[in-house]
Scaffold this active site. Structure first.
Site, PDB file in Angstrom:
ATOM      1  N   LYS A  26      -1.994   2.078  12.212  1.00 47.35           N
ATOM      2  CA  LYS A  26      -3.141   2.887  11.687  1.00 47.35           C
ATOM      3  C   LYS A  26      -3.141   2.371  10.536  1.00 47.35           C
ATOM      4  CE  LYS A  26      -3.554   7.030  10.215  1.00 47.35           C
ATOM      5  NZ  LYS A  26      -4.249   6.914   8.819  1.00 47.35           N
ATOM      6  N   ASN A  27      -2.502   2.520   9.853  1.00 46.09           N
ATOM      7  CA  ASN A  27      -1.915   2.113   8.507  1.00 46.09           C
ATOM      8  C   ASN A  27      -1.943   1.112   8.174  1.00 46.09           C
ATOM      9  OD1 ASN A  27      -2.777   4.694   7.493  1.00 46.09           O
ATOM     10  ND2 ASN A  27      -0.190   4.741   7.209  1.00 46.09           N
ATOM     11  N   ARG A  72      -9.600   7.565   2.530  1.00 49.24           N
ATOM     12  CA  ARG A  72      -9.478   7.808   1.193  1.00 49.24           C
ATOM     13  C   ARG A  72      -8.760   5.723   0.990  1.00 49.24           C
ATOM     14  NH1 ARG A  72      -6.247   8.495  -3.169  1.00 49.24           N
ATOM     15  NH2 ARG A  72      -4.515   6.966  -3.503  1.00 49.24           N
ATOM     16  N   CYS A  83      -6.942  14.810  -1.672  1.00 51.95           N
ATOM     17  CA  CYS A  83      -7.261  14.853  -0.268  1.00 51.95           C
ATOM     18  C   CYS A  83      -6.774  16.142   0.480  1.00 51.95           C
ATOM     19  CB  CYS A  83      -6.841  14.343   0.374  1.00 51.95           C
ATOM     20  SG  CYS A  83      -5.259  13.717   0.606  1.00 51.95           S
ATOM     21  N   ARG A 106      -3.286  12.333  -4.969  1.00 49.65           N
ATOM     22  CA  ARG A 106      -3.531  11.470  -4.654  1.00 49.65           C
ATOM     23  C   ARG A 106      -4.430  10.486  -6.066  1.00 49.65           C
ATOM     24  NH1 ARG A 106      -3.413  10.457   1.703  1.00 49.65           N
ATOM     25  NH2 ARG A 106      -2.636   9.332   1.357  1.00 49.65           N
ATOM     26  N   PRO A 107      -3.482  10.299  -7.029  1.00 52.84           N
ATOM     27  CA  PRO A 107      -4.071   9.571  -7.451  1.00 52.84           C
ATOM     28  C   PRO A 107      -4.420   8.039  -7.945  1.00 52.84           C
ATOM     29  CG  PRO A 107      -2.128   9.824  -8.918  1.00 52.84           C
ATOM     30  CD  PRO A 107      -2.285  10.592  -7.636  1.00 52.84           C
ATOM     31  N   ASP A 118      -4.306   5.208 -10.454  1.00 52.30           N
ATOM     32  CA  ASP A 118      -3.944   5.212 -11.589  1.00 52.30           C
ATOM     33  C   ASP A 118      -2.972   3.561 -11.359  1.00 52.30           C
ATOM     34  OD1 ASP A 118      -2.295   6.963 -10.541  1.00 52.30           O
ATOM     35  OD2 ASP A 118      -0.814   6.191 -12.635  1.00 52.30           O
ATOM     36  N   LEU A 119      -2.233   3.380 -10.100  1.00 50.74           N
ATOM     37  CA  LEU A 119      -1.621   2.643 -10.087  1.00 50.74           C
ATOM     38  C   LEU A 119      -2.089   0.819  -9.898  1.00 50.74           C
ATOM     39  CD1 LEU A 119       2.160   4.016  -8.720  1.00 50.74           C
ATOM     40  CD2 LEU A 119       1.397   3.450 -10.909  1.00 50.74           C
ATOM     41  N   ASP A 143       4.627  10.314   6.789  1.00 45.85           N
ATOM     42  CA  ASP A 143       4.203  10.840   7.379  1.00 45.85           C
ATOM     43  C   ASP A 143       4.645  11.706   9.151  1.00 45.85           C
ATOM     44  OD1 ASP A 143       2.169  10.291   6.016  1.00 45.85           O
ATOM     45  OD2 ASP A 143       1.766   8.383   7.177  1.00 45.85           O
ATOM     46  N   VAL A 199       6.914  12.894  -2.038  1.00 45.69           N
ATOM     47  CA  VAL A 199       5.816  12.077  -1.657  1.00 45.69           C
ATOM     48  C   VAL A 199       5.045  12.542  -1.784  1.00 45.69           C
ATOM     49  CG1 VAL A 199       5.138  10.031  -0.514  1.00 45.69           C
ATOM     50  CG2 VAL A 199       7.425  10.025  -0.386  1.00 45.69           C
ATOM     51  N   ARG A 203      -8.306  10.961  13.446  1.00 46.36           N
ATOM     52  CA  ARG A 203      -8.198   9.335  12.632  1.00 46.36           C
ATOM     53  C   ARG A 203      -6.895   8.978  13.072  1.00 46.36           C
ATOM     54  NH1 ARG A 203      -6.668  11.595   7.519  1.00 46.36           N
ATOM     55  NH2 ARG A 203      -6.703   9.530   7.332  1.00 46.36           N
TER      56      ARG A 203
HETATM   57  C1  UD1 Z   1       0.085   5.453   2.200  1.00 44.47           C
HETATM   58  C2  UD1 Z   1      -0.519   5.681   3.979  1.00 44.47           C
HETATM   59  C3  UD1 Z   1       0.060   6.581   4.188  1.00 44.47           C
HETATM   60  C4  UD1 Z   1       1.285   7.504   3.942  1.00 44.47           C
HETATM   61  C5  UD1 Z   1       2.059   7.237   2.479  1.00 44.47           C
HETATM   62  C6  UD1 Z   1       2.782   7.330   1.866  1.00 44.47           C
HETATM   63  C7  UD1 Z   1      -2.454   4.208   4.344  1.00 44.47           C
HETATM   64  C8  UD1 Z   1      -3.997   4.026   4.514  1.00 44.47           C
HETATM   65  N1  UD1 Z   1      -2.143   5.541   4.200  1.00 44.47           N
HETATM   66  O1  UD1 Z   1      -0.941   6.485   1.878  1.00 44.47           O
HETATM   67  O2  UD1 Z   1      -0.264   7.561   5.286  1.00 44.47           O
HETATM   68  O3  UD1 Z   1       1.722   8.648   4.271  1.00 44.47           O
HETATM   69  O4  UD1 Z   1       1.196   5.573   2.079  1.00 44.47           O
HETATM   70  O5  UD1 Z   1       3.666   7.144   2.877  1.00 44.47           O
HETATM   71  O6  UD1 Z   1      -1.566   3.140   4.237  1.00 44.47           O
HETATM   72  N2  UD1 Z   1       0.495   7.560  -6.590  1.00 44.47           N
HETATM   73  C9  UD1 Z   1      -0.342   7.683  -7.365  1.00 44.47           C
HETATM   74  N3  UD1 Z   1      -0.614   7.192  -8.604  1.00 44.47           N
HETATM   75  C10 UD1 Z   1      -0.775   5.958  -7.652  1.00 44.47           C
HETATM   76  C11 UD1 Z   1      -1.032   5.477  -6.285  1.00 44.47           C
HETATM   77  C12 UD1 Z   1      -0.405   6.316  -5.296  1.00 44.47           C
HETATM   78  O7  UD1 Z   1       0.397   8.758  -8.713  1.00 44.47           O
HETATM   79  O8  UD1 Z   1      -2.139   4.929  -7.842  1.00 44.47           O
HETATM   80  C13 UD1 Z   1       1.380   8.677  -5.565  1.00 44.47           C
HETATM   81  C14 UD1 Z   1       0.412   9.694  -5.189  1.00 44.47           C
HETATM   82  O9  UD1 Z   1       0.137  10.766  -5.312  1.00 44.47           O
HETATM   83  C15 UD1 Z   1       1.702   9.722  -3.855  1.00 44.47           C
HETATM   84  C16 UD1 Z   1       2.885   9.044  -3.836  1.00 44.47           C
HETATM   85  O10 UD1 Z   1       2.049   8.023  -4.993  1.00 44.47           O
HETATM   86  O11 UD1 Z   1       2.333  10.846  -4.426  1.00 44.47           O
HETATM   87  C17 UD1 Z   1       2.911   8.233  -2.384  1.00 44.47           C
HETATM   88  O12 UD1 Z   1       0.815   8.022  -2.627  1.00 44.47           O
HETATM   89  P1  UD1 Z   1       0.873   5.369  -1.504  1.00 44.47           P
HETATM   90  O13 UD1 Z   1       2.239   5.001  -1.339  1.00 44.47           O
HETATM   91  O14 UD1 Z   1      -0.067   5.256  -2.852  1.00 44.47           O
HETATM   92  O15 UD1 Z   1       0.138   6.164  -0.435  1.00 44.47           O
HETATM   93  P2  UD1 Z   1      -1.697   5.873   0.066  1.00 44.47           P
HETATM   94  O16 UD1 Z   1      -0.966   4.319   0.298  1.00 44.47           O
HETATM   95  O17 UD1 Z   1      -2.473   6.516  -0.350  1.00 44.47           O
END
Ligand code: UD1
Length: 424
Positions: free
Chosen positions: A22-23, A92, A116, A121-122, A124-125, A305, A327, A397
């Site tokens: 899926k991801n 998302r 969520c 889940r910001p 910013d990165l 996950d 995480v 989902r």
């Molecule tokens: C993806 C997966 C999700 C999985 C997650 C972590 C998809 C569609 N979803 O989500 O199933 O649980 O990876 O393996 O691929 N963060 C920030 N700033 C940002 C982005 C992320 O602080 O700009 C933080 C998040 O709040 C979180 C952590 O980084 O605490 C990991 O998030 P991220 O790796 O970005 O997860 P997703 O890509 O959203």
């Protein structure tokens, strides 16, 4: 109201085919926007989240055609740089189109996904990466608005190896002028698969799956045919369910290195995990298992996950286990539901201490998010009596034909309106 009903206690025995990931599929679908041509993606799972992403792509002019062996996506002409608000708030990952739309059209206006159930889940990165490539990015009226006459390769360091931010940067950098180096990016298998797709389209990418990636952009990328990898989280969920039910399950369509951390932890518990072919593994569990400590981490660490499903297994493994979630900040919503089934779990901050009891007992429970729902399915499969799970849309989902697959390996599971009893 839909519910999944499980009559527990049947060992899972037999062979299951793992669906496309899926991801990964969500990232690959967003990446089809990078090519001004038709890309055909094979092994894309039929899931609610995939459907949302297809709606996002259609809304900006991508022509989507389902074929017998894949989905053809023609992104030659993009008609809009903005996506509907409700689609991004429904899923998302629809935010992942920001990078490619910006790179193709010079501007993008994408609704912010917001928080969520499992954390804030910001993004910013993602935005930091696009700014480093030369984009002006503003947040206005609930949208991320990005503009750039052209994107130029840059040296980018990510404070945290975010999967989504790494994907956003890769897609934008693949169409940027010059070379981008990304340090401390995510190393997940979905990143490697995305790199393979972008490379086939014409970009040059080295180091995908390591801490440092080098992306050489091209002004135009071309459409290609690509097969999505197998779903390591679906496979992991079935591996855990096999252990919980003391089953003997063979999974095909999954690469060993993608589930190495889970395989190691299951082996530590006393479960046999063996590779029977390059993309097949067998999980066999008999007798009592031993408790373990698990800490979630970015790949190749233990996946967040699979944390909830693992907790369900540990809840029925006599002895004391500890689970630490690093995480996401609020990913223990399944604990209260497992308590209803007789589990003994105490949480403090991001740690859960689990005193295993055997057996859990079936109860009416509610899935609060996708993987919490999967944990309840694992618990229900091994519990004594009937488990009724509501909030089924969360499970849909991420799990393709869940009941059909589980029934084929001996589970007694059905879906129905509330109040009906489970049928074999
Ligand atoms: C993806 C997966 C999700 C999985 C997650 C972590 C998809 C569609 N979803 O989500 O199933 O649980 O990876 O393996 O691929 N963060 C920030 N700033 C940002 C982005 C992320 O602080 O700009 C933080 C998040 O709040 C979180 C952590 O980084 O605490 C990991 O998030 P991220 O790796 O970005 O997860 P997703 O890509 O959203």
């Amino acid at each position: 109201m839909e519910a999944i009903l499980i009559e527990g206690g049947q060992p899972l025995v037999g062979t299951l085919a793992v669906s496309g990931a899926k991801n990964t599929a969500l990232a690959l679908l967003a990446a089809t926007l990078c090519a001004s041509g038709t890309t055909v993606l094979e092994n894309v799972p039929e899931l609610a989240d995939v459907q949302v992403m297809l709606e996002v792509l259609t809304s900006i002019g991508v022509k989507v055609q389902r074929q017998h062996d894949g989905i053809a996506l023609d992104a030659s002409v993009l008609t809009s740089h903005t996506t509907p608000y409700d689609l991004v708030t429904r899923m998302r990952a629809s935010f992942f189109v920001l990078g490619p739309i910006l790179a193709r059209l010079g501007q993008a206006r994408i609704p912010l996904p917001g928080g969520c159930a499992i954390g804030s889940r910001p993004v910013d990165l993602h935005l930091k990466g696009l700014r480093a490539l030369g984009a002006e990015v503003a947040i206005e009226h609930g949208y991320a608005i990005a503009k750039a006459d052209k994107l130029v390769g840059a040296a980018i360091y990510l404070d945290y190896p975010s999967v989504g931010a790494t994907e956003t940067i890769m897609m934008a950098a693949a169409l940027a002028e010059g070379t981008t180096t990304l340090t401390n990016g995510a190393q997940e298998p979905e990143i490697v698969d995305l790199a393979e797709l972008l490379t086939a389209m014409g970009a040059r990418i080295e180091g995908a799956g390591t801490e440092c990636m080098r992306i050489e952009g091209r002004p135009d990328l071309v459409g290609v045919r690509h097969r999505c990898i197998g779903d390591r989280i679906e496979a992991g969920t079935f591996m855990i369910a096999a252990a919980a039910t003391r089953g003997d399950l063979t999974l095909v369509g999954i690469r060993p290195e993608h589930v190495a951390s889970l395989s190691g932890k299951l082996q530590e518990m006393g479960v046999s995990v063996t590779w029977t072919a390059p993309e097949a593994l067998r999980v066999q569990a008999t007798g009592e298992l031993t408790p373990i400590d698990v800490r979630t981490l970015p790949f190749p660490g233990f996946p967040t996950d699979l944390q909830a499903q693992t907790m369900a297994l540990l809840a029925m493994t006599p002895g004391t286990s500890m689970l630490t979630e690093t995480v996401f900040e609020n990913r223990f919503l399944h604990v209260d539901e497992l308590l209803r089934m007789g589990a003994n779990i105490k949480t403090e901050g991001n740690c859960a201490v689990i005193q295993g009891v055997r057996p859990l007992t079936g109860a009416p429970v509610r899935a609060t998010d996708l993987r919490a729902g999967a944990a309840l399915v694992v618990a229900g499969l091994a519990a004594r009596g009937t488990t009724q799970i509501t909030g089924v849309h969360h499970i849909d989902r991420g799990y393709e034909r869940l009941e059909e697959k589980l029934i084929s390996v001996g589970a007694r599971i059905t879906r129905s309106g509330v109040g009906e009893t489970a049928k074999p």
